[in-house]
Design an enzyme around this catalytic site. Structure first.
Site, PDB file in Angstrom:
ATOM      1  CB  THR A   1      -0.845   0.022   1.298  1.00 11.72           C
ATOM      2  OG1 THR A   1      -1.666  -1.132   1.310  1.00 11.72           O
ATOM      3  CG2 THR A   1      -1.724   1.255   1.417  1.00 11.72           C
TER       4      THR A   1
ATOM      5  CB  VAL B   1     -13.014  -4.636  -0.350  1.00 12.62           C
ATOM      6  CG1 VAL B   1     -12.770  -3.150  -0.188  1.00 12.62           C
ATOM      7  CG2 VAL B   1     -13.424  -4.954  -1.791  1.00 12.62           C
TER       8      VAL B   1
ATOM      9  N   GLY C   1      -6.177  -4.426   6.989  1.00 16.96           N
ATOM     10  CA  GLY C   1      -7.319  -3.568   6.726  1.00 16.96           C
ATOM     11  C   GLY C   1      -8.554  -3.889   7.535  1.00 16.96           C
TER      12      GLY C   1
HETATM   13  C1  SD4 Z   1      -5.390  -3.744   3.056  1.00 16.39           C
HETATM   14  N1  SD4 Z   1      -4.370  -1.944   4.261  1.00 16.39           N
HETATM   15  O1  SD4 Z   1      -5.863  -4.042   1.964  1.00 16.39           O
HETATM   16  C2  SD4 Z   1      -4.230  -2.774   3.111  1.00 16.39           C
HETATM   17  C3  SD4 Z   1      -2.941  -3.548   3.059  1.00 16.39           C
HETATM   18  C4  SD4 Z   1      -1.690  -2.845   3.427  1.00 16.39           C
HETATM   19  O2  SD4 Z   1       0.587  -2.891   3.362  1.00 16.39           O
HETATM   20  O3  SD4 Z   1      -1.653  -1.768   3.954  1.00 16.39           O
HETATM   21  N2  SD4 Z   1      -0.579  -3.465   3.151  1.00 16.39           N
HETATM   22  O4  SD4 Z   1      -5.777  -4.245   4.104  1.00 16.39           O
END
Ligand code: SD4
Length: 342
Positions: A203, A232, A257
């Site tokens: 991310t 998601v 997430g």
């Molecule tokens: C998620 N927050 O899809 C994202 C993943 C993430 O580094 O931050 N990965 O949950």
């Protein structure tokens, strides 16, 4: 025609309405902004992303344009796990989530989007060209194509193909029900930890304040590698992976997430800043809330928040060490190691 009773009721209501709206619309105490423009973004890829954002901010451009251009760098980069080069879901498809928010509470997002290189720009189109906030899946893809975004080939990058083949061998494809039974706790964690303790993340989240003192934010991700199809995360959920209130501050998140969504993470951090906490303390408060909720299981997950207040002050906090964020302002261009609970 209005009868007399209704007229009196209406006029009482409207004068009360005027008083109320005066109260609501009164601007909060304005503090002198110490540091603008400024941009911060998650993880080490933030350094490159900030460069593109800074070009816009330094030229007096809008924070919204800066946060879009910034994360597009990461979406295109071949050496990062954000964008089409990232790890796929369990069925072998890369699915992307993104969100964007400006200084007027305008926001847009896309989720479960396939074969589009720049989900962040599609999210911005959703914000600017539709009456909606969020489009998902095939609908989001059709909208993107109608807006002129090219449909990229459905093909994994060589690294992702290798990782997927490995994953298939070790994890054997298990029907999603197995994960549901386990309350999702044995799913792939995002981000996951390498053997040397560093984090394999997916991310980039970015928040910025421009020379006019306006805030905006963006967040884009491939989510969790080898996730269930259709999963998601927090990144496209306004209030979870991203939130901007131009009178208070902005926040974005990275990490597991599901646990960010549970506490409406980024919105909660902004609310803590509204109550007077510094960005770092606000992030810490919500990290502590997640740890309280998760108990022992907090050991297994990483979550980090990154925030900027209306004063131009920045801060971050994570559950575990190893989370860093990139800062660019008039004096600094650097990677900062965030404080953490352990
Ligand atoms: C998620 N927050 O899809 C994202 C993943 C993430 O580094 O931050 N990965 O949950």
């Amino acid at each position: 025609m209005l009868d007399r009773r209704k007229f009196i009721a209406t006029s009482v209501f409207s004068s009360a309405g005027i008083l109320l709206s005066k109260k609501i619309l009164a601007k909060p105490h304005v503090v002198a902004v110490k540091n603008k423009p400024v941009v911060i973004s998650t993880w080490n890829n933030g350094l490159e992303a900030n460069k593109a954002a800074w070009k816009i901010l330094a030229a007096g451009g809008r924070a919204l344009d800066a946060v879009e251009a910034g994360v597009m760098v990461t979406e295109s980069s071949q050496d990062c796990c954000v964008g089409l080069g990232a790890n796929p879901d369990r069925d072998g498809f890369v699915t992307l989530d993104a969100s964007i928010m400006d200084e007027h509470f305008n926001c847009g997002s896309v989720a479960f989007l396939e074969r589009i290189k720049h989900p962040i720009s599609v999210a911005r189109r959703v914000m600017e060209k539709t009456p909606h906030v969020m489009l998902v899946g095939i609908g989001a893809q059709e909208f993107a194509v109608a807006e002129g975004f090219p449909l990229e080939p459905q093909k994994l990058s060589p690294e992702a193909q290798k990782a997927y083949d490995e994953w298939l061998k070790k994890s054997e494809y298990k029907p999603p029900a197995i994960n549901v039974e386990n309350n999702g706790e044995h799913g792939p964690f995002a981000p996951s930890r390498f053997d040397d303790g560093t984090w394999n993340h997916d991310t980039i989240g970015m928040v910025a304040m421009d020379a006019n003192g306006n805030l905006s934010g963006s967040c884009t991700t491939s989510g969790a590698g080898f996730k269930m199809r259709g999963r998601v995360g927090d990144s496209p959920i306004i209030g979870a992976g991203l939130y901007v209130d131009n009178e208070v501050g902005a926040c974005t998140s990275t990490g597991q997430g599901e646990d960010v969504i549970r506490v409406a993470g980024s919105h909660s951090v902004v609310e803590m800043m509204r109550q007077g906490l510094s960005p770092e303390k606000a992030c810490k408060k919500i990290i502590e809330r997640i740890i309280r909720i998760k108990g022992e299981k907090a050991k297994e997950i990483q979550v980090a928040f990154l925030a900027l207040n209306k004063n131009g002050e920045v801060g971050a906090y994570a559950i575990h060490g190893g989370f860093s964020f990139a800062l660019r302002d008039n004096k600094n261009e650097k990677l900062i190691s965030a404080k953490s609970f352990d």
